[in-house]
Scaffold this active site. Structure first.
Site, PDB file in Angstrom:
ATOM      1  N   ARG A  68       1.547  -9.947  12.390  1.00 62.11           N
ATOM      2  CA  ARG A  68       1.001  -9.304  11.194  1.00 62.11           C
ATOM      3  C   ARG A  68       0.477 -10.350  10.200  1.00 62.11           C
ATOM      4  NH1 ARG A  68       3.022  -3.449  10.059  1.00 62.11           N
ATOM      5  NH2 ARG A  68       3.309  -2.753  12.192  1.00 62.11           N
ATOM      6  N   ARG A 124       9.893   3.910  12.836  1.00 56.11           N
ATOM      7  CA  ARG A 124      10.959   3.099  12.229  1.00 56.11           C
ATOM      8  C   ARG A 124      12.077   4.048  11.806  1.00 56.11           C
ATOM      9  NH1 ARG A 124       6.509   0.454   8.429  1.00 56.11           N
ATOM     10  NH2 ARG A 124       5.713  -1.104   9.880  1.00 56.11           N
ATOM     11  N   LYS A 184       0.845  -1.217   0.000  1.00 60.61           N
ATOM     12  CA  LYS A 184       0.000   0.000   0.000  1.00 60.61           C
ATOM     13  C   LYS A 184       0.874   1.258   0.000  1.00 60.61           C
ATOM     14  CE  LYS A 184      -1.854  -1.048   3.973  1.00 60.61           C
ATOM     15  NZ  LYS A 184      -1.180  -2.319   4.274  1.00 60.61           N
ATOM     16  N   GLY A 185       1.825   1.288   0.947  1.00 58.84           N
ATOM     17  CA  GLY A 185       2.694   2.460   1.076  1.00 58.84           C
ATOM     18  C   GLY A 185       3.492   2.698  -0.201  1.00 58.84           C
ATOM     19  N   ARG A 211      11.252  -6.592   3.940  1.00 57.37           N
ATOM     20  CA  ARG A 211      11.251  -5.172   4.334  1.00 57.37           C
ATOM     21  C   ARG A 211      12.132  -4.968   5.559  1.00 57.37           C
ATOM     22  NH1 ARG A 211       5.587  -2.238   5.507  1.00 57.37           N
ATOM     23  NH2 ARG A 211       5.824  -3.272   7.517  1.00 57.37           N
TER      24      ARG A 211
HETATM   25  N1  LIG Z   1       4.584  -5.631  -6.332  1.00 57.41           N
HETATM   26  C1  LIG Z   1       5.600  -5.808  -5.508  1.00 57.41           C
HETATM   27  N2  LIG Z   1       6.511  -6.757  -5.760  1.00 57.41           N
HETATM   28  C2  LIG Z   1       7.537  -6.975  -4.904  1.00 57.41           C
HETATM   29  N3  LIG Z   1       7.759  -6.250  -3.787  1.00 57.41           N
HETATM   30  C3  LIG Z   1       6.876  -5.287  -3.484  1.00 57.41           C
HETATM   31  C4  LIG Z   1       5.745  -5.001  -4.319  1.00 57.41           C
HETATM   32  N4  LIG Z   1       5.058  -3.995  -3.765  1.00 57.41           N
HETATM   33  C5  LIG Z   1       5.701  -3.649  -2.638  1.00 57.41           C
HETATM   34  N5  LIG Z   1       6.779  -4.407  -2.473  1.00 57.41           N
HETATM   35  C6  LIG Z   1       7.736  -4.384  -1.331  1.00 57.41           C
HETATM   36  O1  LIG Z   1       7.046  -5.021  -0.239  1.00 57.41           O
HETATM   37  C7  LIG Z   1       7.419  -4.417   0.989  1.00 57.41           C
HETATM   38  C8  LIG Z   1       6.156  -3.976   1.704  1.00 57.41           C
HETATM   39  O2  LIG Z   1       5.585  -2.889   1.005  1.00 57.41           O
HETATM   40  P1  LIG Z   1       4.914  -1.683   1.759  1.00 57.41           P
HETATM   41  O3  LIG Z   1       5.775  -1.248   2.882  1.00 57.41           O
HETATM   42  O4  LIG Z   1       4.539  -0.691   0.727  1.00 57.41           O
HETATM   43  O5  LIG Z   1       3.636  -2.444   2.344  1.00 57.41           O
HETATM   44  P2  LIG Z   1       2.399  -1.863   3.129  1.00 57.41           P
HETATM   45  O6  LIG Z   1       1.201  -2.528   2.619  1.00 57.41           O
HETATM   46  O7  LIG Z   1       2.425  -0.398   3.121  1.00 57.41           O
HETATM   47  O8  LIG Z   1       2.701  -2.400   4.608  1.00 57.41           O
HETATM   48  P3  LIG Z   1       2.200  -1.811   6.015  1.00 57.41           P
HETATM   49  O9  LIG Z   1       0.753  -1.969   6.058  1.00 57.41           O
HETATM   50  O10 LIG Z   1       2.895  -2.679   7.006  1.00 57.41           O
HETATM   51  O11 LIG Z   1       2.629  -0.393   6.128  1.00 57.41           O
HETATM   52  C9  LIG Z   1       8.345  -3.273   0.667  1.00 57.41           C
HETATM   53  O12 LIG Z   1       9.674  -3.691   0.893  1.00 57.41           O
HETATM   54  C10 LIG Z   1       8.102  -3.009  -0.823  1.00 57.41           C
HETATM   55  O13 LIG Z   1       9.244  -2.518  -1.486  1.00 57.41           O
HETATM   56  N1  LIG Z   2      -7.367   2.035  11.214  1.00 55.52           N
HETATM   57  C1  LIG Z   2      -6.203   2.611  10.886  1.00 55.52           C
HETATM   58  N2  LIG Z   2      -5.196   1.877  10.400  1.00 55.52           N
HETATM   59  C2  LIG Z   2      -4.062   2.505  10.061  1.00 55.52           C
HETATM   60  C3  LIG Z   2      -3.899   3.886  10.185  1.00 55.52           C
HETATM   61  N3  LIG Z   2      -2.661   4.226   9.761  1.00 55.52           N
HETATM   62  C4  LIG Z   2      -2.085   3.102   9.360  1.00 55.52           C
HETATM   63  N4  LIG Z   2      -2.911   2.046   9.534  1.00 55.52           N
HETATM   64  C5  LIG Z   2      -2.698   0.658   9.211  1.00 55.52           C
HETATM   65  O1  LIG Z   2      -1.904   0.052  10.204  1.00 55.52           O
HETATM   66  C6  LIG Z   2      -1.223  -1.051   9.639  1.00 55.52           C
HETATM   67  C7  LIG Z   2       0.202  -1.073  10.068  1.00 55.52           C
HETATM   68  O2  LIG Z   2       0.884   0.062   9.639  1.00 55.52           O
HETATM   69  P1  LIG Z   2       2.471   0.187   9.865  1.00 55.52           P
HETATM   70  O3  LIG Z   2       2.841   1.552   9.396  1.00 55.52           O
HETATM   71  O4  LIG Z   2       2.713  -0.026  11.326  1.00 55.52           O
HETATM   72  O5  LIG Z   2       3.097  -0.894   9.046  1.00 55.52           O
HETATM   73  C8  LIG Z   2      -1.395  -0.926   8.124  1.00 55.52           C
HETATM   74  O6  LIG Z   2      -2.372  -1.858   7.708  1.00 55.52           O
HETATM   75  C9  LIG Z   2      -1.937   0.447   7.926  1.00 55.52           C
HETATM   76  O7  LIG Z   2      -2.791   0.529   6.818  1.00 55.52           O
HETATM   77  C10 LIG Z   2      -5.011   4.643  10.698  1.00 55.52           C
HETATM   78  O8  LIG Z   2      -4.970   5.864  10.842  1.00 55.52           O
HETATM   79  N5  LIG Z   2      -6.118   3.971  11.030  1.00 55.52           N
END
Ligand SMILES: Nc1ncnc2c1ncn2[C@@H]1O[C@H](COP(=O)(O)OP(=O)(O)OP(=O)(O)O)[C@@H](O)[C@H]1O
Ligand SMILES: Nc1nc2c(ncn2[C@@H]2O[C@H](COP(=O)(O)O)[C@@H](O)[C@H]2O)c(=O)[nH]1
Length: 424
Positions: free
Chosen positions: A302, A198, A171-172, A291
């Site tokens: 998680r 982090r 997502k990020g 990651r």
């Molecule tokens: N399509 C993809 N293929 C391979 N690696 C990916 C892909 N998309 C994201 N990644 C990698 O997967 C890891 C997790 O991605 P990211 O941090 O964006 O996940 P997230 O959904 O935001 O997690 P969180 O909810 O924990 O914040 C990162 O290291 C990112 O570079």
């Molecule tokens: N309900 C909410 N969920 C949130 C918010 N901000 C982030 N998130 C979710 O938490 C997890 C873990 O995030 P991480 O940064 O610790 O990896 C992830 O699924 C986010 O989407 C919020 O404001 N409200």
């Protein structure tokens, strides 16, 4: 029937008694004056305290503003006309500040319109929700009387985007790409969290890192649109996080978990909901480990939560779109296409000017959801339009965020020409 006609309005004796019980004194003249119509307008200029009373069914909503030096505050009390007792409600949403007085008008949809006196148009329209679906839900949840503030905004706004999916799905990464390619189009809703930062995470940029007790107080004070306990920490989206981005004209992106998405879905925020899936559970596990930001114990937690989130995410009715993040570039292109197709769904109306300063002496409602505000004055001192029309027929959103979709125009330009009105 007009907005006020539909609502059940009482005026008179009960209210005066309410005041007497509260104050232990005779009802002030301004209050008595307000009782002979549906439009209580009150300003006790000597004491710098301002009060209006609006009767909705068996309850009287008393809105009191007071000035204390540069500070001003506004309070809401409810008088129950059946039990003849005062109720102190839970007040949600962001309250108006810097009041020099206000006028009220009861609308038919469980809202009281509050217009600040002597105030620019872009800050003078407020709504106190007393019986909207949101307030009814909150009454059930909190077991108290509830009222909720929202600020009225002229013009419409782009729909926020809620992006959800299990931890590590990407997502990020997708959101960062979007923000990098379109910095003036999208803005990120910076959440609050009690988790530790982090490496490379910045306070106020990635999250507002906060203590649990502070966040819990803000939640109790109604400052959050949603919050949830996620992987052992508290996360939440403040109303201001979303509205500040939307006020700046950008499309707000929320990265929140599935519980949060469910809460936003139930709120008045009109958003688009997107769920991101991994191509497989094994791939999700690999990404999360690669990651390298979590301990083994946290990764396990998680991953356990991910199974439930994947089931919930696919359940009908919650998400509008599901995207599989297999190849990153393909998923990103699909996300962009999806957002582009949704963008044109709503024609955006943006006002051309918000300079008008409004000093309302009287409000009237009209059958077609138009409210006449008498006595507007121009902030620059050049013009003094006597009548401002506030069109509330296309309201969007509401407490605890903003009530958008208002339209306003002056009537003075009927003589000037184009269609008889001048839109602001
Ligand atoms: N399509 C993809 N293929 C391979 N690696 C990916 C892909 N998309 C994201 N990644 C990698 O997967 C890891 C997790 O991605 P990211 O941090 O964006 O996940 P997230 O959904 O935001 O997690 P969180 O909810 O924990 O914040 C990162 O290291 C990112 O570079
Ligand atoms: N309900 C909410 N969920 C949130 C918010 N901000 C982030 N998130 C979710 O938490 C997890 C873990 O995030 P991480 O940064 O610790 O990896 C992830 O699924 C986010 O989407 C919020 O404001 N409200």
């Amino acid at each position: 029937m007009g907005p006020t006609d539909e609502a059940k309005i009482h005026s008179g004796a009960g209210l005066i008694e309410a005041r007497l019980i509260l104050m232990g004194e005779e009802a002030p003249e301004y209050l008595l004056n307000s009782l002979d119509g549906n439009l209580p307008v009150a300003c006790d200029s000597e004491s710098k305290d301002y009060q209006t009373s609006t009767v909705v069914d068996d309850k009287t909503y008393v809105v009191e503003g007071s000035e204390d030096g540069d500070e001003s505050c506004i309070n809401v009390k409810i008088f129950d006309n059946l039990t003849r007792s005062w109720l102190i409600p839970t007040v949600l949403g962001i309250k108006p500040v810097q009041l020099k007085g206000h006028s009220t008008l009861l609308l038919s949809n469980g809202r009281i319109l509050i217009v600040k006196r002597d105030c620019p148009l872009d800050d003078c329209i407020w709504f106190l929700e007393v019986d909207t679906p949101f307030v009814k839900d909150q009454k059930k949840i909190l077991g108290t009387e509830v009222v909720a503030w929202s600020k009225g905004v002229i013009g419409s706004a782009p729909k926020p985007i809620v992006i959800s999916g299990p931890s590590g799905v990407g997502k990020g990464t997708l959101i960062n790409k979007l923000m990098k390619e379109f910095p003036s189009k999208y803005g990120f809703s910076v959440s609050h969290t009690t988790r530790a930062p982090r490496e490379k995470e910045l306070d106020g940029v990635h999250y507002h890192f906060t203590e649990r007790s502070l966040m819990e107080k803000d939640i109790r004070d109604g400052k959050f649109l949603e919050f949830a306990s996620v992987h052992g920490n508290l996360y939440g989206t403040s109303i201001e996080a979303v509205e500040a981005v939307t006020d700046s004209g950008k499309r707000c992106i929320l990265d929140i978990d599935v519980q949060g998405a469910r809460s936003v879905r139930a709120s008045s925020l009109d958003a688009i909901f997107i769920f991101i899936c991994p191509p497989s559970f094994e791939e999700l596990e690999e990404r999360l480990r690669a990651r390298g930001t979590e301990t083994e114990e946290q990764v396990q937690k998680r991953l356990r939560n991910a199974r439930a989130e994947l089931d919930e995410g696919r359940s009908p009715g919650l998400f509008d779109h599901i995207l599989v993040n297999d190849d990153l570039e393909t998923c990103y292109e699909n996300l962009k296409k999806l957002l582009a197709s949704d963008e044109n769904a709503d024609t955006l109306y943006q006002p051309t000017t918000k300079n008008l300063k409004v000093d309302v002496s009287r409000m009237e409602s009209r059958a077609d959801q138009k409210i006449l505000l008498h006595s507007g004055t121009d902030g620059t001192g050049v013009k003094v339009p006597s009548l401002l029309v506030l069109d509330i027929s296309s309201l969007k959103g509401g407490a605890p965020g903003r009530t958008r979709g208002l339209n306003a125009y002056t009537i003075e330009s009927i003589r000037d020409g184009v269609n008889g009105i001048k839109q602001l």
